[in-house]
Design an enzyme around this catalytic site. Structure first.
Site, PDB file in Angstrom:
ATOM      1  N   SER A 141       0.849  -1.205   0.000  1.00 33.76           N
ATOM      2  CA  SER A 141       0.000   0.000   0.000  1.00 33.76           C
ATOM      3  C   SER A 141       0.876   1.243   0.000  1.00 33.76           C
ATOM      4  O   SER A 141       1.994   1.226   0.535  1.00 33.76           O
ATOM      5  CB  SER A 141      -0.880   0.020   1.250  1.00 33.76           C
ATOM      6  OG  SER A 141      -1.552   1.265   1.370  1.00 33.76           O
ATOM      7  N   TYR A 156      -1.307  -0.837  10.234  1.00 40.85           N
ATOM      8  CA  TYR A 156      -1.507  -1.198   8.818  1.00 40.85           C
ATOM      9  C   TYR A 156      -0.282  -0.763   7.998  1.00 40.85           C
ATOM     10  O   TYR A 156       0.240  -1.527   7.191  1.00 40.85           O
ATOM     11  CB  TYR A 156      -2.786  -0.531   8.312  1.00 40.85           C
ATOM     12  CG  TYR A 156      -3.118  -0.796   6.857  1.00 40.85           C
ATOM     13  CD1 TYR A 156      -3.614  -2.028   6.444  1.00 40.85           C
ATOM     14  CD2 TYR A 156      -2.954   0.203   5.894  1.00 40.85           C
ATOM     15  CE1 TYR A 156      -3.944  -2.262   5.106  1.00 40.85           C
ATOM     16  CE2 TYR A 156      -3.284  -0.017   4.563  1.00 40.85           C
ATOM     17  CZ  TYR A 156      -3.778  -1.258   4.176  1.00 40.85           C
ATOM     18  OH  TYR A 156      -4.104  -1.485   2.857  1.00 40.85           O
TER      19      TYR A 156
HETATM   20  N1  LIG Z   1      -8.744  -0.356  -1.529  1.00 38.87           N
HETATM   21  C1  LIG Z   1      -7.674   0.384  -1.296  1.00 38.87           C
HETATM   22  O1  LIG Z   1      -7.707   1.617  -1.297  1.00 38.87           O
HETATM   23  C2  LIG Z   1      -6.362  -0.296  -1.016  1.00 38.87           C
HETATM   24  C3  LIG Z   1      -5.197   0.508  -1.014  1.00 38.87           C
HETATM   25  C4  LIG Z   1      -3.975  -0.085  -0.771  1.00 38.87           C
HETATM   26  C5  LIG Z   1      -3.890  -1.441  -0.534  1.00 38.87           C
HETATM   27  N2  LIG Z   1      -5.033  -2.195  -0.538  1.00 38.87           N
HETATM   28  C6  LIG Z   1      -4.885  -3.621  -0.275  1.00 38.87           C
HETATM   29  O2  LIG Z   1      -5.449  -4.346  -1.339  1.00 38.87           O
HETATM   30  C7  LIG Z   1      -5.894  -5.624  -0.872  1.00 38.87           C
HETATM   31  C8  LIG Z   1      -7.326  -5.855  -1.320  1.00 38.87           C
HETATM   32  O3  LIG Z   1      -8.111  -4.881  -0.696  1.00 38.87           O
HETATM   33  P1  LIG Z   1      -9.597  -4.513  -1.205  1.00 38.87           P
HETATM   34  O4  LIG Z   1      -9.655  -3.031  -1.192  1.00 38.87           O
HETATM   35  O5  LIG Z   1      -9.938  -5.263  -2.415  1.00 38.87           O
HETATM   36  O6  LIG Z   1     -10.429  -5.018   0.068  1.00 38.87           O
HETATM   37  P2  LIG Z   1     -11.745  -5.913   0.216  1.00 38.87           P
HETATM   38  O7  LIG Z   1     -12.147  -5.754   1.651  1.00 38.87           O
HETATM   39  O8  LIG Z   1     -12.726  -5.614  -0.853  1.00 38.87           O
HETATM   40  O9  LIG Z   1     -11.180  -7.389  -0.025  1.00 38.87           O
HETATM   41  C9  LIG Z   1     -10.352  -8.033   0.900  1.00 38.87           C
HETATM   42  C10 LIG Z   1     -10.648  -9.521   0.843  1.00 38.87           C
HETATM   43  O10 LIG Z   1      -9.753 -10.194   1.747  1.00 38.87           O
HETATM   44  C11 LIG Z   1     -10.500 -11.206   2.394  1.00 38.87           C
HETATM   45  N3  LIG Z   1      -9.862 -11.577   3.655  1.00 38.87           N
HETATM   46  C12 LIG Z   1      -9.829 -10.880   4.819  1.00 38.87           C
HETATM   47  N4  LIG Z   1      -9.169 -11.580   5.757  1.00 38.87           N
HETATM   48  C13 LIG Z   1      -8.780 -12.750   5.171  1.00 38.87           C
HETATM   49  C14 LIG Z   1      -8.072 -13.874   5.634  1.00 38.87           C
HETATM   50  N5  LIG Z   1      -7.644 -13.967   6.888  1.00 38.87           N
HETATM   51  N6  LIG Z   1      -7.848 -14.883   4.753  1.00 38.87           N
HETATM   52  C15 LIG Z   1      -8.292 -14.803   3.476  1.00 38.87           C
HETATM   53  N7  LIG Z   1      -8.965 -13.768   2.986  1.00 38.87           N
HETATM   54  C16 LIG Z   1      -9.213 -12.747   3.836  1.00 38.87           C
HETATM   55  C17 LIG Z   1     -11.884 -10.613   2.592  1.00 38.87           C
HETATM   56  O11 LIG Z   1     -12.861 -11.620   2.840  1.00 38.87           O
HETATM   57  C18 LIG Z   1     -12.085  -9.870   1.272  1.00 38.87           C
HETATM   58  O12 LIG Z   1     -12.670 -10.709   0.294  1.00 38.87           O
HETATM   59  C19 LIG Z   1      -5.677  -5.609   0.632  1.00 38.87           C
HETATM   60  O13 LIG Z   1      -4.457  -6.246   0.942  1.00 38.87           O
HETATM   61  C20 LIG Z   1      -5.601  -4.132   0.950  1.00 38.87           C
HETATM   62  O14 LIG Z   1      -4.889  -3.871   2.141  1.00 38.87           O
HETATM   63  C21 LIG Z   1      -6.252  -1.656  -0.777  1.00 38.87           C
END
Ligand SMILES: NC(=O)c1ccc[n+]([C@@H]2O[C@H](COP(=O)([O-])OP(=O)(O)OC[C@H]3O[C@@H](n4cnc5c(N)ncnc54)[C@H](O)[C@@H]3O)[C@@H](O)[C@H]2O)c1
Length: 250
Positions: A141, A156
């Site tokens: 991130s 985080y």
């Molecule tokens: N959306 C953003 O702005 C953003 C920015 C930077 C990084 N990220 C990273 O991108 C990745 C995806 O995020 P997103 O925005 O799609 O979030 P999201 O919440 O839509 O998806 C996250 C998924 O991870 C699953 N999950 C949670 N805990 C878990 C576990 N213990 N085992 C297996 N699966 C698990 C959830 O069920 C969900 O389906 C994450 O690592 C997040 O930190 C997101």
């Protein structure tokens, strides 16, 4: 078609508007068969069935459990015969300040993001080593690079910064085996991870810090993952690729 005859395992990819699902969809459009892993088996199977093309699978896996990572990796290998690509995408976040972080917050956030990335990689590396090929993409991130300030708290940022260090160390150790490891650093992307937790004021503040003037969309990250997973990036390893609309230029 950049991923013909390839297979990919993507963690946390059942979330309908998430980065993992968008990546799974783009990879499937490029010819790959996908194993979607997520906490809920039914949700993972539903997401897999929703992908274009045939032969995708959905498997239950809590990435904080080493045993579950090993079982899911083996099921995916048995199902496809090979796994070429791993996307460590599962993650959670919490909008806490430094002094609000309790032990259970620290454990929850570092376990899913960082420990999960290590465990799932460990589960597939012997298979990739045996085949002398593999591409691993870890979702970090911008929060790791700029010390938060968007949504997630310091724990985080620390977990995502840990992913950067882990990625580079993995790249160094795995390169002689033909395995590449890279990290993607998304900025603010509109998904369910912040759903219902952002006030209008927070949103305005975030947008004012993005030179491109918009939040990212999941496909912005998927495209970067496709580059890093495909042979287009055959000589790229140990890198961290920014997908942030200019919100951190460094
Ligand atoms: N959306 C953003 O702005 C953003 C920015 C930077 C990084 N990220 C990273 O991108 C990745 C995806 O995020 P997103 O925005 O799609 O979030 P999201 O919440 O839509 O998806 C996250 C998924 O991870 C699953 N999950 C949670 N805990 C878990 C576990 N213990 N085992 C297996 N699966 C698990 C959830 O069920 C969900 O389906 C994450 O690592 C997040 O930190 C997101």
């Amino acid at each position: 078609m950049l991923l013909n005859h390839k297979t990919a395992l993507i963690t946390g990819a059942a979330s309908a508007r998430g980065l993992g699902k968008a990546t799974a969809k783009l990879f499937a459009e490029h010819g790959a068969r996908i194993a979607i892993l997520d906490l809920n088996a039914e949700a993972a199977r539903t997401a897999a069935a929703d992908l274009p093309g045939e032969g995708h699978i959905g498997l239950p896996c809590d990435v904080t459990s080493k045993a579950q990572c090993e079982a899911a990796a083996q099921a995916a290998i048995d199902g496809f015969g090979q796994i070429d690509i791993l996307i460590n995408n599962a993650g959670i976040t919490q909008p806490l300040k430094l002094m609000q972080i309790e032990p259970e917050n620290y454990d929850a956030v570092t376990d899913v993001n960082l420990r999960g990335t290590l465990y799932m990689s460990q589960a597939l590396i012997p298979h990739m080593r045996a085949r002398k090929t593999g591409a691993i993409v870890n979702i970090s991130s911008v929060s790791a690079q700029r010390g938060g300030g968007i949504f997630g708290g310091p724990h985080y940022s620390a977990a995502k910064a840990g992913i950067l260090g882990l990625t580079k160390a993995m790249a160094r150790e795995l390169a002689p085996d033909g395995i590449r490891a890279n990290a993607v650093c998304p900025g603010f992307i509109a998904t369910d991870i912040t759903e219902g937790k952002l006030t209008d004021e927070m949103m305005q503040q975030i947008l004012s810090g993005i030179p491109m003037g918009r939040a990212g969309v999941a496909s912005d990250v998927a495209g970067c993952c496709l580059f890093l997973a495909s042979d287009l990036s055959a000589y790229v390893t140990g890198s961290e690729v920014d997908v942030n609309g200019g919100s951190l230029i460094h």
